[in-house]
Write a protein that holds these residues in place. Structure first.
Motif, PDB file in Angstrom:
ATOM      1  N   GLY A  25       2.424  11.345   9.052  1.00 24.14           N
ATOM      2  CA  GLY A  25       1.052  11.085   8.645  1.00 24.14           C
ATOM      3  C   GLY A  25       0.141  11.287   9.840  1.00 24.14           C
ATOM      4  O   GLY A  25       0.514  11.002  10.972  1.00 24.14           O
ATOM      5  N   ALA A  27      -4.231  11.255  11.075  1.00 22.08           N
ATOM      6  CA  ALA A  27      -5.618  10.962  10.730  1.00 22.08           C
ATOM      7  C   ALA A  27      -6.523  11.278  11.914  1.00 22.08           C
ATOM      8  O   ALA A  27      -6.172  11.023  13.062  1.00 22.08           O
ATOM      9  N   GLU A  43      -8.361   2.446  14.267  1.00 22.95           N
ATOM     10  CA  GLU A  43      -8.752   2.887  12.926  1.00 22.95           C
ATOM     11  C   GLU A  43      -7.943   4.109  12.497  1.00 22.95           C
ATOM     12  O   GLU A  43      -7.427   4.169  11.371  1.00 22.95           O
ATOM     13  N   ASP A  46      -4.289   3.081  11.836  1.00 20.71           N
ATOM     14  CA  ASP A  46      -4.156   2.395  10.542  1.00 20.71           C
ATOM     15  C   ASP A  46      -4.140   3.403   9.391  1.00 20.71           C
ATOM     16  O   ASP A  46      -3.325   3.295   8.470  1.00 20.71           O
ATOM     17  N   GLU A  47      -5.025   4.387   9.442  1.00 21.23           N
ATOM     18  CA  GLU A  47      -5.071   5.410   8.397  1.00 21.23           C
ATOM     19  C   GLU A  47      -3.806   6.265   8.397  1.00 21.23           C
ATOM     20  O   GLU A  47      -3.261   6.571   7.333  1.00 21.23           O
ATOM     21  N   ARG A  49      -0.852   5.404   9.409  1.00 19.60           N
ATOM     22  CA  ARG A  49       0.258   4.585   8.882  1.00 19.60           C
ATOM     23  C   ARG A  49       0.202   4.490   7.363  1.00 19.60           C
ATOM     24  O   ARG A  49       1.232   4.531   6.691  1.00 19.60           O
ATOM     25  N   LYS A  50      -0.999   4.363   6.793  1.00 26.18           N
ATOM     26  CA  LYS A  50      -1.139   4.329   5.329  1.00 26.18           C
ATOM     27  C   LYS A  50      -0.629   5.626   4.721  1.00 26.18           C
ATOM     28  O   LYS A  50       0.061   5.614   3.692  1.00 26.18           O
ATOM     29  N   LEU A  51      -0.962   6.754   5.345  1.00 28.31           N
ATOM     30  CA  LEU A  51      -0.484   8.044   4.858  1.00 28.31           C
ATOM     31  C   LEU A  51       1.029   8.149   4.965  1.00 28.31           C
ATOM     32  O   LEU A  51       1.690   8.692   4.074  1.00 28.31           O
ATOM     33  N   VAL A  53       3.239   5.662   4.860  1.00 36.66           N
ATOM     34  CA  VAL A  53       3.827   4.811   3.818  1.00 36.66           C
ATOM     35  C   VAL A  53       3.720   5.483   2.455  1.00 36.66           C
ATOM     36  O   VAL A  53       4.677   5.499   1.677  1.00 36.66           O
ATOM     37  N   ALA A  54       2.566   6.077   2.158  1.00 30.92           N
ATOM     38  CA  ALA A  54       2.381   6.760   0.873  1.00 30.92           C
ATOM     39  C   ALA A  54       3.347   7.934   0.744  1.00 30.92           C
ATOM     40  O   ALA A  54       3.961   8.132  -0.311  1.00 30.92           O
ATOM     41  N   ASN A  57       6.841   6.561   0.102  1.00 25.85           N
ATOM     42  CA  ASN A  57       6.987   6.043  -1.267  1.00 25.85           C
ATOM     43  C   ASN A  57       7.085   7.166  -2.292  1.00 25.85           C
ATOM     44  O   ASN A  57       7.772   7.016  -3.302  1.00 25.85           O
TER      45      ASN A  57
END
Length: 67
Positions: A25, A27, A43, A46-47, A49-51, A53-54, A57
């Motif tokens: 991921g 950002a 910031e 965090d973005e 890491r969200k990518l 995880v997505a 999943n």
């Protein structure tokens, strides 16, 4: 002066049977005037890491099945 920052994260997941899944991921965040570089970095991280995880999943193998 730095105007943007890009952060990338990645993870390799062992799937067993000598196979693995690599997910990543990334950002990029624009740094606002007066914003601390560390805040922009946090910031972006965090973005990213969200990518990550997505992506995990969406691509993780189902338990009890082989690929």
């Amino acid at each position: 002066m730095i105007k943007q920052i890009t952060v990338s994260v990645g993870r390799t997941v062992n799937l067993g049977n000598f196979e693995s899944l690599r997910i990543e991921g990334s950002a990029t965040v624009e740094i606002e005037p007066g914003q601390a570089l560390e805040d922009a970095e946090r910031e972006a991280l965090d973005e990213a890491r969200k990518l990550l995880v997505a992506a995990y999943n969406q691509n993780r193998p189902k338990r009890g099945t082989s690929t």
